[in-house]
Scaffold this motif. Structure first.
Motif, short mmCIF file in Angstrom:
data_model
loop_
_atom_site.label_atom_id
_atom_site.label_comp_id
_atom_site.label_asym_id
_atom_site.label_seq_id
_atom_site.Cartn_x
_atom_site.Cartn_y
_atom_site.Cartn_z
N SER A 36 0.81 -1.22 0.00
CA SER A 36 0.00 0.00 0.00
C SER A 36 0.85 1.27 0.00
O SER A 36 0.44 2.30 -0.53
N LEU A 37 2.04 1.20 0.56
CA LEU A 37 2.90 2.38 0.67
C LEU A 37 3.33 2.90 -0.70
O LEU A 37 3.66 4.09 -0.84
N LEU A 38 3.33 2.04 -1.72
CA LEU A 38 3.80 2.44 -3.04
C LEU A 38 2.95 3.55 -3.64
O LEU A 38 3.38 4.26 -4.56
N ALA A 39 1.73 3.75 -3.09
CA ALA A 39 0.84 4.77 -3.64
C ALA A 39 1.30 6.18 -3.31
O ALA A 39 0.98 7.13 -4.05
N ASN A 40 2.08 6.35 -2.22
CA ASN A 40 2.45 7.71 -1.83
C ASN A 40 3.91 7.89 -1.42
O ASN A 40 4.30 8.98 -1.04
N VAL A 41 4.72 6.83 -1.47
CA VAL A 41 6.14 6.93 -1.15
C VAL A 41 6.93 6.25 -2.26
O VAL A 41 6.56 5.16 -2.72
N SER A 42 8.02 6.87 -2.71
CA SER A 42 8.81 6.30 -3.80
C SER A 42 9.63 5.11 -3.29
O SER A 42 10.33 5.20 -2.28
N VAL A 43 9.51 4.00 -4.00
CA VAL A 43 10.15 2.74 -3.60
C VAL A 43 10.78 2.10 -4.83
O VAL A 43 10.24 2.17 -5.94
N GLU A 44 11.94 1.48 -4.63
CA GLU A 44 12.57 0.65 -5.65
C GLU A 44 12.85 -0.72 -5.07
O GLU A 44 12.82 -0.90 -3.84
#
Length: 334
Positions: A36-44
């Motif tokens: 769910s965090l991928l919707a508002n925090v940049s992740v690789e």
């Protein structure tokens, strides 16, 4: 130092190593890419393929091409898990490192929970919990608490600061990258295990703020082979031998001898009576737990040579992953 990309740096790098587990990767990666965090925090994601011999490269390439976030695939040199983890971190660009294993399933809120706890408590390291998923047809009545711990179970109920004796595990932990780098990363001398314990003990001694997040619970997939009493016993012996090596790395031979003395007392006062009682009452789980505790003591005794740098061959002989058929590309024990 690895040159950084000119692209904006992500907030979090999910780092993972894998080797010949193509059959598990779709479930593992689908869960990570569904956070769910991928919707508002940049992740690789940064994944090290440590010389797989199955179709792992093809599976990873497909996910790399189709993922909505950057996915970097690196080739490991089969120099041990510490080297593979360090390689992933060297190529990671995130301010935070979320370390994960290739035989786990993360719920959608996993990364959000770790990140939120870190922000709320100003922690540089947050460890989550791990529950076990046993093979179909197997029951938790077959495995006592010591066996479950050896299989990777880490359960706690309270969100709080870690005590010195409490350590997270690299299968489920969020670490600020600058702290990881300031500690020198994983010690490459720990080629057969124990690199995570060593790192987190050094983190504790450096006085860093470390936190527990029970809601960040992942599911560890246990293959049938890991429940073999022989494999569990070898894992227990490795645990003891690695404890000896850790003491040797700290030049703490007196502490090692003290621990060994305590284990021998426990063997006589607790483990042997439990073994006898379990056999008399026909409770296999109790018998197995007693045998595993005795195996840890035996491994600690055998690992005394680790304090002088001589236990590597002993540890390698007990690598349950490569020697006992957990990987699809290795033959089962005869």
């Amino acid at each position: 130092m690895i040159p950084r990309s000119s692209d904006p740096e992500p907030e979090i790098s999910v780092v993972m190593t894998t080797c010949s587990r193509a059959h598990l990767l779709p479930g593992v990666l689908d869960a990570l890419l569904g956070q769910s965090l991928l919707a508002n925090v940049s992740v690789e994601m940064v994944i090290v393929d440590d010389q797989s011999t199955d179709n792992t490269p093809e599976v990873l390439a497909r996910y790399q091409a189709e993922a909505a976030i950057p996915v970097r695939i690196l080739q490991g040199a089969k120099q041990g898990v510490a080297a593979a983890r360090n390689l992933a971190v060297q190529h990671a660009r995130g301010r935070w490192l979320a370390s994960f294993d290739d035989d786990e399933i993360a719920p959608p809120h996993w990364l959000q929970t770790l990140y939120g706890v870190a922000q709320q408590n100003h922690a540089v390291c947050v460890g989550g919990a791990t529950a076990l998923s046993l093979p179909e047809g197997r029951s938790f009545s077959e495995v006592g608490p010591r066996a479950r711990r050896l299989l990777g179970e880490i359960l706690f109920s309270e969100e709080r600061s870690m005590q010195f004796h409490e350590l997270p595990s690299t299968n489920n932990v969020l670490i600020r990258r600058d702290v990881f780098e300031s500690l020198g990363g994983f010690d490459l001398n720990f080629t057969e295990g124990g690199e995570d314990t060593d790192l987190f003990q050094r983190m504790h001694r450096a006085g860093h703020r470390m936190w527990l997040a029970p809601e960040a619970k992942v599911l560890h997939l246990i293959p049938p082979r890991r429940l073999d009493p022989h494999v569990l016993s070898q894992s227990a012996m490795r645990t003891g031998a690695i404890e000896a090596r850790l003491a040797g790395a700290r030049n703490s031979l007196p502490s090692l001898l003290y621990n060994l003395t305590g284990r021998l007392v426990l063997a006589v006062a607790r483990d042997l009576p439990q073994l006898a009682a379990g056999r008399l009452s026909r409770q296999p789980a109790k018998v197995l737990d007693a045998q595993l505790s005795l195996a840890v003591t035996a491994g600690l005794y055998r690992g005394l040579s680790a304090a002088r740098g001589g236990s590597s061959q002993f540890l390698s002989r007990m690598d349950f992953r490569s020697r006992h058929g957990e990987r699809p590309d290795t033959p089962p024990r005869q």
